[in-house]
Write a protein that holds these residues in place. Structure first.
Motif, short mmCIF file in Angstrom:
data_model
loop_
_atom_site.label_atom_id
_atom_site.label_comp_id
_atom_site.label_asym_id
_atom_site.label_seq_id
_atom_site.Cartn_x
_atom_site.Cartn_y
_atom_site.Cartn_z
N GLY A 105 5.89 -1.51 -5.00
CA GLY A 105 6.11 -2.55 -3.98
C GLY A 105 4.87 -3.35 -3.69
O GLY A 105 4.75 -3.96 -2.63
N ARG A 106 3.89 -3.36 -4.58
CA ARG A 106 2.67 -4.15 -4.38
C ARG A 106 2.69 -5.41 -5.23
O ARG A 106 3.47 -5.50 -6.19
CB ARG A 106 1.44 -3.30 -4.76
CG ARG A 106 0.89 -2.51 -3.60
CD ARG A 106 -0.35 -1.74 -4.00
NE ARG A 106 -0.04 -0.60 -4.83
CZ ARG A 106 -0.38 -0.49 -6.10
NH1 ARG A 106 -1.05 -1.47 -6.68
NH2 ARG A 106 -0.06 0.57 -6.79
N TYR A 107 1.84 -6.34 -4.83
CA TYR A 107 1.78 -7.61 -5.57
C TYR A 107 0.48 -7.73 -6.36
O TYR A 107 0.13 -8.82 -6.79
CB TYR A 107 1.90 -8.78 -4.59
CG TYR A 107 3.07 -8.63 -3.65
CD1 TYR A 107 4.38 -8.79 -4.12
CD2 TYR A 107 2.89 -8.30 -2.32
CE1 TYR A 107 5.47 -8.62 -3.27
CE2 TYR A 107 3.96 -8.14 -1.47
CZ TYR A 107 5.24 -8.29 -1.94
OH TYR A 107 6.32 -8.12 -1.11
N LEU A 135 8.96 -11.43 -14.78
CA LEU A 135 8.15 -11.36 -13.55
C LEU A 135 6.83 -10.60 -13.75
O LEU A 135 5.84 -10.85 -13.06
CB LEU A 135 9.00 -10.67 -12.47
CG LEU A 135 8.65 -10.94 -11.01
CD1 LEU A 135 8.86 -12.40 -10.68
CD2 LEU A 135 9.54 -10.08 -10.12
N LEU A 149 10.84 -14.53 -4.49
CA LEU A 149 9.95 -13.63 -5.25
C LEU A 149 9.89 -12.23 -4.64
O LEU A 149 9.91 -11.22 -5.36
CB LEU A 149 8.55 -14.25 -5.30
CG LEU A 149 7.59 -13.66 -6.31
CD1 LEU A 149 8.09 -13.82 -7.73
CD2 LEU A 149 6.23 -14.29 -6.16
N ASN A 150 9.84 -12.23 -3.35
CA ASN A 150 9.77 -10.94 -2.65
C ASN A 150 11.01 -10.10 -2.95
O ASN A 150 10.93 -8.89 -3.20
CB ASN A 150 9.63 -11.20 -1.15
CG ASN A 150 9.16 -9.97 -0.42
OD1 ASN A 150 8.63 -9.04 -1.03
ND2 ASN A 150 9.36 -9.94 0.88
N VAL A 173 10.90 -8.72 -6.51
CA VAL A 173 10.03 -7.53 -6.60
C VAL A 173 10.77 -6.32 -6.03
O VAL A 173 10.75 -5.22 -6.60
CB VAL A 173 8.70 -7.77 -5.85
CG1 VAL A 173 7.88 -6.50 -5.78
CG2 VAL A 173 7.91 -8.87 -6.52
N LYS A 176 3.30 -12.19 -14.22
CA LYS A 176 2.79 -13.02 -13.12
C LYS A 176 2.02 -12.22 -12.06
O LYS A 176 1.40 -12.78 -11.16
CB LYS A 176 3.95 -13.74 -12.43
CG LYS A 176 4.65 -14.75 -13.33
CD LYS A 176 5.88 -15.30 -12.65
CE LYS A 176 6.65 -16.21 -13.62
NZ LYS A 176 7.95 -16.61 -13.07
N VAL A 177 2.11 -10.93 -12.18
CA VAL A 177 1.46 -10.09 -11.16
C VAL A 177 -0.06 -10.27 -11.23
O VAL A 177 -0.65 -10.16 -12.31
CB VAL A 177 1.83 -8.60 -11.35
CG1 VAL A 177 1.07 -7.71 -10.38
CG2 VAL A 177 3.32 -8.41 -11.19
N PRO A 178 -0.72 -10.57 -10.06
CA PRO A 178 -2.18 -10.79 -10.07
C PRO A 178 -2.98 -9.53 -10.39
O PRO A 178 -2.61 -8.43 -9.96
CB PRO A 178 -2.48 -11.25 -8.64
CG PRO A 178 -1.18 -11.62 -8.04
CD PRO A 178 -0.16 -10.78 -8.72
N LEU A 210 4.38 -3.14 -9.23
CA LEU A 210 5.67 -3.64 -8.75
C LEU A 210 6.59 -2.48 -8.34
O LEU A 210 7.31 -2.56 -7.34
CB LEU A 210 6.36 -4.47 -9.84
CG LEU A 210 5.71 -5.83 -10.14
CD1 LEU A 210 6.37 -6.48 -11.35
CD2 LEU A 210 5.80 -6.76 -8.94
#
Lengths: 500, 327
Positions: B279-281, B219, B3-4, B7, B222-224, B276
């Motif tokens: 570079g953040r989740y 993807l 996943l990383n 992203v 799915k980002v919180p 994203l």
């Protein structure tokens, strides 16, 4: 999983810090409320609306209110950890990493990003110092508390003296009673004067009235009242000395000095009763033709003597009571003091000739009577024949009962340390007790009399007989002198016969 | 690829696309970023700008870089829906049998340039509605799927009013973003001159394919997103309504219609891609603020007063943002 563990441990640190800060904030709020209430109460007390601070436990109520209110505020304003994290995110520009990660941790929301999210948040937290995360800054509340604290200190130190804060109810009651006594005395005096004959009020009587009014002023402290009484007492004593000297001079210059059988007494040491007797004696001797100046002088001295006795007793009782007060004997002590004071007033100069239950005339004051009644004090004093005490004696006789012949140098003034009996020590420098010691002779401790009183009488009698035999006294005065000695106790047939 | 790495690949791909576009497009970084966000959010963009700023060039270049089927539809007043969607034509086989055969219109592409969309009549404009929303086209009762990724990039000239038809609300709401092309500054103009008037050779390389784009798109959802971000976004959209209690005075004065629920969806989805790309989740408030104007400006309809006074909707969005708690 490691990201989650790391994040949880970091969150635990923040939680601990939040709890500490919550306690800190609660104490801050409590201090703020307490100091506000305290300031308010001091102002109320100063304004005379309440005497809250007199109670020794005054601080319990504000303390309780402050803590309860602070606890309530703390509970109402309790911050959610999520909100704290949102605030941290915003403040440290963490772009909502912490709050999002914590939310996903707390609600166990399953997403592929959870682990990455927490790992990222934990990494960010590790880079930041705890102090930065939940800073304990100096807020305006701190400033307010400091300001209130300074105000409180100022109010305590400048407006209230420390003694006032420790004032107790018994002390206040004493002040109140003393004020009442002074007032009663003044009222009684005015009433008696109105009944007898109108006379202008003396300066000292006016001052006494003024002092009485001052006792109603609740703003004055216990110490201030005592100091005022002390000062006034000294002033009265000074005036007494002056008037006594003046009286002595007048007696010397008047025709009375020509009386061969009477030596002029030391007027400084004469008590109220002695002065009264002196006045009566002079009236009888001079056929009621005593000069007005001397009469006024004696009356002034009598008045001052009464004032001095009253003041001495109040000062003594106030000062003694202050050190001796304790909870157990507080009420008993007050009652005794009250009864003593009342008795003194009953024997005050405005009613000096009231007989005691035993039929004799009362002494000048209760304290004086108590002291002169002690064993070894001599019959003259015990029987209240104080005039004789105040009179000068032939050379070779001391003023101390039973001490035998003394040096001529010591004759004029009494020195307690040289007296044969140990004089009762007095605590009060300015009270009447000290000056009283000076002119009370044979003031020894209980059971310390050295000579029998009959021997003292023998000495006096021989002296009188020798004077009579020399015929220094004119014939027409002899009867008066004889009557005088009869009146002071030498009234037995044998004595009378001897006199003849 | 974990996943990383996925992203990270999004960031990397965006960097590659931006670099490729920079060969021919001068400046317009924000526009390019927003176009990429639109692409990953399965959205469509309405690009507004004066003529000559390179709107068409950007879209055409993007199709080359992304290796998508490119179609260009020049909207004119006489353009008919069939010209866009396609039509049934009679076809005769070798034996002389005649039958209808569907002739696909330009809509059957992956990256559609609807040039000067406001020049066609609303009837023609409406031909795009189903395609943009459903990714399907219905012609003569037959439904045809459009090949993903499907993206419509429409352009319009804000100045020319004569012979134009403003887009109907239903149509305009289907655009994920409304992007504005700003006039280049002097330095940018100078670079434009160098690239267009001199012997400048460039070749655009294919950076991504449709598959990679679809993978990245999967993807995004799915980002919180934290609950307070969602609350902020909903408050933001509701505040654009003149009847809302939190609406500012200017909103009440100049806005006829606030943003629709598509506005909230756009904000959150765009925020996710924005996160994203950084570079953040997780989605941050900054992400929402970053995409607020392109997501809301075309969804807030000005009333007559607002139109006549020439009120800038972007200013109203800024006002809402500054008035919101937690911003």
């Amino acid at each position: 999983m490691s990201g989650k563990i790391s994040f949880v441990s970091q969150i635990a640190k923040i939680k601990r810090r939040i709890v500490i800060q919550a306690i800190h904030r609660m104490l801050l709020n409590a201090s703020l409320i307490f100091l506000s209430i305290s300031t308010f109460l001091i102002i109320l007390t100063k304004a005379g609306i309440t005497d809250y601070y007199i109670m020794a436990t005054w601080y319990f109520v504000p303390s309780g209110i402050s803590l309860s209110a602070a606890l309530l505020i703390g509970l109402v304003r309790k911050r959610n950890l999520l909100n704290v994290l949102i605030e941290i995110d915003g403040r440290l520009k963490l772009q909502d990493r912490l709050s999002t990660a914590y939310e996903y941790l707390k609600f166990k929301t399953q997403t592929e990003f959870s682990e990455l999210l927490m790992n990222d948040a934990a990494a960010k937290l590790r880079q930041i110092d705890n102090q930065q995360l939940v800073p304990a800054g100096f807020s305006w509340l701190h400033m307010l508390v400091i300001i209130l604290l300074i105000i409180n200190i100022f109010l305590y130190s400048s407006i209230f003296s420390p003694l006032e804060l420790t004032s107790t109810h018994p002390e206040l009651r004493k002040i109140e009673t003393a004020g009442k006594l002074l007032k009663d005395y003044t009222i009684r005096r005015i009433d008696n004067k109105a009944v007898r004959k109108p006379k202008p009020q003396s300066v000292y009587a006016a001052k006494l009235e003024q002092l009485s009014n001052q006792f109603n002023d609740s703003a004055r402290s216990f110490e201030q009242h005592v100091a005022a009484l002390d000062s006034f007492l000294k002033e009265v004593q000074g005036e007494q000395t002056r008037l006594a000297n003046e009286l002595g001079g007048r007696l010397d210059s008047a025709a009375i000095k020509e009386l061969p059988s009477l030596k002029i007494p030391d007027a400084t040491n004469l008590s109220h009763r002695q002065l009264e007797k002196l006045k009566e004696f002079l009236d009888q001797t001079l056929n009621n033709r005593m000069p007005d100046a001397i009469s006024r002088n004696i009356e002034s001295l009598m008045e001052l003597d009464a004032i001095e006795k009253l003041l001495s007793q109040i000062v003594d009782d106030l000062k003694d009571g202050r050190s001796m007060i304790d909870d157990s004997n507080e009420s008993a002590g007050n009652e005794e003091w009250m009864s003593q004071t009342t008795e003194t007033l009953e024997n005050s100069p405005d009613g000096p000739n009231k007989p005691n239950p035993d039929g004799q005339f009362s002494d000048d004051s209760r304290s004086a009577a108590d002291r002169s009644d002690q064993p070894g004090s001599g019959k003259l004093q015990r029987d209240g024949h104080d005039l004789q005490d105040g009179m000068a004696h032939p050379e070779g006789y001391s003023d101390s009962a039973g001490s035998g012949p003394s040096n001529a140098e010591n004759k004029s003034s009494y020195e307690p340390e040289k007296a044969p009996g140990a004089a009762i020590p007095d605590k009060m420098a300015s009270s009447r007790a000290k000056s009283y010691l000076i002119h009370i002779r044979a003031l020894t401790g209980i059971g310390e009399a050295r000579l029998k009183e009959e021997e003292i009488f023998q000495t006096y009698r021989k002296e009188v007989e020798s004077i009579l035999q020399k015929e220094d006294i004119p014939m027409n005065y002899r009867e008066y002198i004889k009557n005088y000695f009869i009146s002071i106790g030498i009234n037995t047939e044998e004595n009378t016969h001897e006199f003849k | 690829m974990n996943l990383n790495e996925e992203v990270e690949s999004i960031r990397k791909n965006f960097g590659l696309i931006a670099n490729e576009l920079a060969k021919i497009i001068v400046g317009q970084e924000i526009l390019i970023r927003h176009l990429f966000i639109c692409l990953l959010c399965d959205g469509h963009a309405l690009i507004e700008g004066v003529p000559g700023l390179g709107k068409t060039l950007i879209v055409r270049s993007l199709s080359k870089i992304l290796d998508l089927k490119y179609s260009r539809i020049q909207f004119t007043p006489d353009l008919m829906p069939a010209d866009i969607l396609g039509t049934n034509i009679v076809k005769e086989d070798g034996r002389g049998n005649r039958s209808f055969e569907f002739y696909k219109g330009p809509i059957f592409g992956q990256l559609i340039l609807a040039d000067e969309i406001n020049r066609a009549s609303p009837k023609t404009q409406s031909a795009l509605l189903e395609a943009m929303q459903e990714g399907k086209v219905t012609v003569f009762g037959s439904q045809y799927d459009l090949e993903p990724p499907f993206m419509v990039l429409a352009t319009q000239n804000p100045i020319e009013m004569e012979g134009t038809y403003p887009l109907p609300e239903a149509q305009i709401d289907r655009f994920f973003f409304k992007l504005k092309m700003n006039y280049p500054n002097q330095a940018e103009l100078q670079k434009i001159l160098e690239k267009t008037t001199e012997d400048y050779h460039y070749e655009l390389n294919r950076v991504l394919g449709a598959d990679a784009i679809l993978k990245m798109k999967s993807l995004v959802k799915k980002v919180p997103v934290a609950s307070h971000i969602k609350k902020f976004t909903t408050r933001l959209v509701l505040s654009s309504h003149p009847g809302n209690d939190h609406a500012t005075d200017r909103i009440k004065e100049y806005i006829l219609l606030g943003a629709s629920p598509r506005g909230v969806q756009s904000l959150i989805l765009a925020g996710k891609v924005s996160a994203l790309l950084d570079g953040r989740y997780n989605v941050a408030l900054e992400d929402i603020k970053d995409v607020a104007k392109p997501a809301l400006r075309h969804r807030m309809a000005l009333n007559i007063r607002g139109e006549t006074e020439g009120v800038d909707v972007d200013e109203l969005v800024d006002e809402i943002l500054s008035n919101l708690e937690g911003s």
